[in-house]
Enzyme design. Structure first.
Site, PDB file in Angstrom:
ATOM      1  N   ALA A 169       0.618  -1.557   0.156  1.00 49.81           N
ATOM      2  CA  ALA A 169       0.194   0.117   0.116  1.00 49.81           C
ATOM      3  C   ALA A 169       0.771   1.439  -0.455  1.00 49.81           C
ATOM      4  O   ALA A 169       0.272   2.046  -0.173  1.00 49.81           O
ATOM      5  CB  ALA A 169      -0.934   0.194   1.757  1.00 49.81           C
ATOM      6  N   GLY A 215      -0.851  11.377  -1.585  1.00 53.04           N
ATOM      7  CA  GLY A 215      -1.167  12.145  -1.157  1.00 53.04           C
ATOM      8  C   GLY A 215       0.666  12.510  -0.595  1.00 53.04           C
ATOM      9  O   GLY A 215       0.926  13.569  -1.141  1.00 53.04           O
ATOM     10  N   GLU A 242      -4.074  18.637   3.360  1.00 54.87           N
ATOM     11  CA  GLU A 242      -5.442  17.973   2.469  1.00 54.87           C
ATOM     12  C   GLU A 242      -6.617  17.807   3.419  1.00 54.87           C
ATOM     13  O   GLU A 242      -6.446  18.413   4.296  1.00 54.87           O
ATOM     14  CB  GLU A 242      -4.639  16.497   2.928  1.00 54.87           C
ATOM     15  CG  GLU A 242      -3.576  15.477   1.840  1.00 54.87           C
ATOM     16  CD  GLU A 242      -3.149  13.997   1.050  1.00 54.87           C
ATOM     17  OE1 GLU A 242      -3.960  13.680   1.666  1.00 54.87           O
ATOM     18  OE2 GLU A 242      -1.735  14.338   1.893  1.00 54.87           O
ATOM     19  N   ASP A 264      -3.912  -9.550   7.074  1.00 51.83           N
ATOM     20  CA  ASP A 264      -3.170 -11.118   7.169  1.00 51.83           C
ATOM     21  C   ASP A 264      -2.464 -10.522   8.776  1.00 51.83           C
ATOM     22  O   ASP A 264      -2.372 -11.813   9.370  1.00 51.83           O
ATOM     23  CB  ASP A 264      -1.759 -11.451   6.003  1.00 51.83           C
ATOM     24  CG  ASP A 264      -2.052 -11.773   5.051  1.00 51.83           C
ATOM     25  OD1 ASP A 264      -4.052 -11.663   4.658  1.00 51.83           O
ATOM     26  OD2 ASP A 264      -2.104 -11.614   3.815  1.00 51.83           O
ATOM     27  N   HIS A 314     -12.242   6.272   1.364  1.00 52.03           N
ATOM     28  CA  HIS A 314     -11.654   7.302   0.936  1.00 52.03           C
ATOM     29  C   HIS A 314     -12.414   7.581  -0.575  1.00 52.03           C
ATOM     30  O   HIS A 314     -13.177   7.102  -0.822  1.00 52.03           O
ATOM     31  CB  HIS A 314     -10.513   6.854  -0.021  1.00 52.03           C
ATOM     32  CG  HIS A 314      -9.057   8.239  -0.525  1.00 52.03           C
ATOM     33  ND1 HIS A 314     -10.155   9.145  -1.102  1.00 52.03           N
ATOM     34  CD2 HIS A 314      -8.336   9.178   0.288  1.00 52.03           C
ATOM     35  CE1 HIS A 314      -9.004  10.346  -1.253  1.00 52.03           C
ATOM     36  NE2 HIS A 314      -8.073   9.916   0.018  1.00 52.03           N
ATOM     37  N   ARG A 364     -12.429  13.175   6.470  1.00 56.94           N
ATOM     38  CA  ARG A 364     -12.616  12.365   5.125  1.00 56.94           C
ATOM     39  C   ARG A 364     -13.870  11.218   5.872  1.00 56.94           C
ATOM     40  O   ARG A 364     -15.550  11.782   4.465  1.00 56.94           O
ATOM     41  CB  ARG A 364     -11.709  10.714   5.036  1.00 56.94           C
ATOM     42  CG  ARG A 364     -10.759  11.303   4.112  1.00 56.94           C
ATOM     43  CD  ARG A 364      -9.940   9.974   4.298  1.00 56.94           C
ATOM     44  NE  ARG A 364      -8.779  10.832   3.522  1.00 56.94           N
ATOM     45  CZ  ARG A 364      -7.138  10.109   3.466  1.00 56.94           C
ATOM     46  NH1 ARG A 364      -6.864   9.598   3.658  1.00 56.94           N
ATOM     47  NH2 ARG A 364      -6.426  11.137   3.084  1.00 56.94           N
ATOM     48  N   HIS A 404     -10.375   2.323   2.218  1.00 58.98           N
ATOM     49  CA  HIS A 404      -9.324   2.814   2.133  1.00 58.98           C
ATOM     50  C   HIS A 404      -7.870   2.584   2.897  1.00 58.98           C
ATOM     51  O   HIS A 404      -6.982   2.190   2.893  1.00 58.98           O
ATOM     52  CB  HIS A 404      -8.946   4.043   2.321  1.00 58.98           C
ATOM     53  CG  HIS A 404      -7.743   4.713   1.680  1.00 58.98           C
ATOM     54  ND1 HIS A 404      -6.864   4.705   0.935  1.00 58.98           N
ATOM     55  CD2 HIS A 404      -7.177   6.491   2.471  1.00 58.98           C
ATOM     56  CE1 HIS A 404      -5.787   5.351   0.735  1.00 58.98           C
ATOM     57  NE2 HIS A 404      -6.258   5.947   2.126  1.00 58.98           N
ATOM     58  N   GLU A 428      -0.150  -0.209   9.560  1.00 57.14           N
ATOM     59  CA  GLU A 428      -1.409  -0.059   9.593  1.00 57.14           C
ATOM     60  C   GLU A 428      -2.361  -1.160  10.110  1.00 57.14           C
ATOM     61  O   GLU A 428      -2.720  -1.537  10.906  1.00 57.14           O
ATOM     62  CB  GLU A 428      -1.831   0.269   7.957  1.00 57.14           C
ATOM     63  CG  GLU A 428      -3.823  -0.020   7.690  1.00 57.14           C
ATOM     64  CD  GLU A 428      -4.411   0.300   6.654  1.00 57.14           C
ATOM     65  OE1 GLU A 428      -3.102   0.499   5.751  1.00 57.14           O
ATOM     66  OE2 GLU A 428      -5.283   0.264   6.648  1.00 57.14           O
ATOM     67  N   ARG A 467      -8.890   8.712  10.593  1.00 55.89           N
ATOM     68  CA  ARG A 467      -6.931   9.188  10.264  1.00 55.89           C
ATOM     69  C   ARG A 467      -7.093  10.603   9.983  1.00 55.89           C
ATOM     70  O   ARG A 467      -7.878  10.559   8.621  1.00 55.89           O
ATOM     71  CB  ARG A 467      -6.640   8.503   9.706  1.00 55.89           C
ATOM     72  CG  ARG A 467      -4.977   8.435   9.547  1.00 55.89           C
ATOM     73  CD  ARG A 467      -4.370   6.917   8.937  1.00 55.89           C
ATOM     74  NE  ARG A 467      -4.906   6.730   7.160  1.00 55.89           N
ATOM     75  CZ  ARG A 467      -4.958   7.900   6.229  1.00 55.89           C
ATOM     76  NH1 ARG A 467      -3.768   8.172   6.108  1.00 55.89           N
ATOM     77  NH2 ARG A 467      -5.610   7.390   4.963  1.00 55.89           N
TER      78      ARG A 467
HETATM   79  C1  SIN Z   1      -4.160  10.466  -0.442  1.00 57.28           C
HETATM   80  O1  SIN Z   1      -3.596  11.101  -1.268  1.00 57.28           O
HETATM   81  O2  SIN Z   1      -5.083  10.924  -0.562  1.00 57.28           O
HETATM   82  C2  SIN Z   1      -4.049   9.171   0.002  1.00 57.28           C
HETATM   83  C3  SIN Z   1      -3.201  10.336   0.981  1.00 57.28           C
HETATM   84  C4  SIN Z   1      -3.440   9.236   2.676  1.00 57.28           C
HETATM   85  O3  SIN Z   1      -4.758   8.618   3.087  1.00 57.28           O
HETATM   86  O4  SIN Z   1      -3.519   9.744   3.836  1.00 57.28           O
END
Ligand code: SIN
Length: 532
Positions: free
Chosen positions: A41, A47, A113, A217, A238, A284, A345, A369, A380
């Site tokens: 991942a 981002g 963001e 896993d 997301h 988000r 996401h 994660e 988050r």
């Molecule tokens: C994104 O680029 O939107 C993902 C960034 C993130 O999930 O921290």
């Protein structure tokens, strides 16, 4: 076959690779990863990585933004710790060779963001994860003490049990059984310290922007071995993945909204103002729920993300990967809004660890994660996860090196894998069918908006599927598909059980039966562990 080393690291994203690099000068490292080393991942992260890096920014502001995004369920001491460790973590990445984007004056270009009150996200254009993975993989390949095992999928942790109150309970981790996929052979990996860095579990849902490896896993193995798991109801969706039948939920980074893109309905009208004062840069969970509501209200299959006003030169230079990928599906984001939908996401819950990444099983650490550190709370904050991965890799390395230095060097003695009377399967359809059924069930019943009735239905179905998987598991030789199926079923069960426990709505867990946030009874984590 049996392999022994000082450290067994399972997973090759930012957390696993940086942990391996931190300890490799002090002992032998077996680095196990279930596909190619870069199939992670991390490699897909667009981002960036959040850290206080500008004069205008402060630790207090980053802490506050994290707490607000997490709806005050984040643990304040852990948020403080991670935020304050941020600049050093970034310097470590730079020392390993990561090249972040810079402005013309040579300073780092910081983007924004959702939920961030400041520009504080270091990035490498729109392929930050790929750049981080590239540098770390290069460094790992150069280290003589790290042995890489690609196409090796972990099956189960090997534990030693202790008898307490007339119960036999796993107490200490000795390593893991790992399937060498190419040779169909289960190898016993023994280690003085085992580190789970296996990433998330987006594949539990039908639509996800996670890579195929994200099947939970490490989480499922740790739960089966007796480790405590927490806050599994908080799966982050997301808000913006590309809506196209062949695009496999390709991510459209939140940085696109950070740089001014606006979410619009099919008729071109913007809608986020009606949902939150921060509009398109709201946290988000709020944006994903708003999109879900808009799609349901208007009967639309998607909404649209419009950045056309920024002009061709800017878009192509700042988002080259997103621009090219959209173009390959016939969408020119320079002139047309991008059709987008939410998708699974990031899992904010995971294996419960202390502030050193240590689980409640001795010699077992979890970082990245797969872990639950207390940082993310109920939602988050964007770009905090790569940061958490590096910070905890460093802390777990410090802790395990200290613990091992205090002990005599004894490598664990472990029993070989026993496949009993298993035979080759003649019913692969069972695996394929159950994979599909779990993912559909989770999408339809345990998605962005939940209810007790739907969660209860989902639990019933998942438990039936688990019974079928258990029969199948003991009768036939294991394959990677079967291992992953067993794991997504466990993770799905844990998500639903945590969801049923939490009788309120907070952040990523929204249920129509308890639509309010209840700080009196529910400002606490949901904790689950297996009964032995
Ligand atoms: C994104 O680029 O939107 C993902 C960034 C993130 O999930 O921290």
């Amino acid at each position: 076959m049996k392999i022994t080393s000082d450290f067994l690291v399972i997973g090759s994203g930012i957390a696993g690779l940086s942990f391996a690099l931190k300890v490799a000068d002090r002992g032998s490292v077996s680095l196990v990863t279930k596909r190619g080393i870069s199939e992670t991942a991390t490699d897909l992260a667009q981002g960036g990585i959040a850290s206080v890096f500008s004069e205008e920014d402060t630790y207090e502001a980053h802490v506050q933004d994290t707490m607000v995004a997490g709806v005050h369920l984040s643990h304040p001491d852990i948020v403080q710790l991670v935020v304050e460790s941020g600049p050093q973590a970034i310097r470590d990445l730079i020392d390993w060779g990561v090249q972040f984007s810079r402005k013309e004056d040579g300073t780092y270009d910081l983007t924004r963001e959702g939920g961030h009150s400041q520009r504080r996200i270091l990035h490498a254009k729109d392929v930050t994860g790929r750049e981080i993975e590239r540098a770390l993989v290069e460094a790992v390949h150069q280290h003589p003490n790290i042995t890489l095992y690609e196409n090796h999928i972990a099956v189960d942790l090997i534990t030693e049990a202790k008898i307490t109150q007339r119960r036999v309970k796993p107490d200490r981790c000795l390593g893991a059984y790992v399937l060498d996929i190419g040779n169909s052979e289960v190898v016993s990996f023994g280690a003085r310290s085992t580190v789970l860095a296996t990433g998330g579990a987006g594949k539990v849902y039908l639509y996800t922007c996670n890579p195929d490896i994200a099947t939970g896993d490490g989480l499922a193995m740790a739960y089966r071995a007796g480790a405590t798991v927490a806050n599994m109801e908080f799966m982050q969706f997301h808000p913006t993945t590309l809506y196209h039948p062949h695009a496999k939920s390709f991510l459209i980074s939140e940085a696109v909204r950070g740089e001014g893109a606006i979410l619009k309905r099919r008729d071109g009208s913007a809608f986020m103002e009606a949902y939150h004062p921060l509009k398109d840069l709201a946290p988000r969970d709020i944006v994903a729920r708003a999109i879900d509501n808009e799609m349901k209200t208007h009967g639309d299959d998607c909404v649209f993300l419009d950045i056309t006003h920024k002009g061709a030169d800017y878009i192509k230079d700042r988002f080259p990967n997103i621009y090219q990928t959209c173009l390959s599906y016939g969408i020119d984001m320079v002139s047309d809004p991008i059709p987008v939908v939410p998708a699974a996401h990031y899992l904010c819950g995971g294996i419960k660890v202390d502030s050193w990444g240590e689980t409640d099983l001795q010699n077992l650490f979890a970082i990245g994660e797969v872990s639950f550190t207390g940082l993310h709370g109920a939602n988050r904050l964007a770009s905090n996860s790569l940061l958490e991965g590096v910070v905890y890799a460093d802390r777990a390395a410090q802790r395990t090196l200290k613990l091992l230095a205090e002990k005599e060097t004894i490598y664990p003695s472990i029993a070989p894998w026993d496949s009993g009377s298993a035979t080759n399967s003649d019913e692969e359809v069972v695996v394929a069918h159950n994979w599909d059924e779990i993912r559909r069930c989770m999408w339809n019943y345990v998605g962005i908006v939940r209810s007790t009735k739907r969660l209860t239905r989902a639990l019933r179905r998942i438990q039936m599927i688990q019974e079928e998987i258990a029969d199948y598991y003991w009768d036939f030789y294991i394959t990677s598909d079967l291992i992953e199926l067993r794991n997504i079923a466990t993770v799905a069960e844990l998500i639903v059980r945590c969801g049923l426990q939490r009788k309120e709505s907070r952040g990523l867990h929204y249920t129509i039966d308890y639509p309010e946030t209840d700080d009196i009874h529910w400002k606490q984590d949901t904790i689950i562990r297996k009964n032995f």
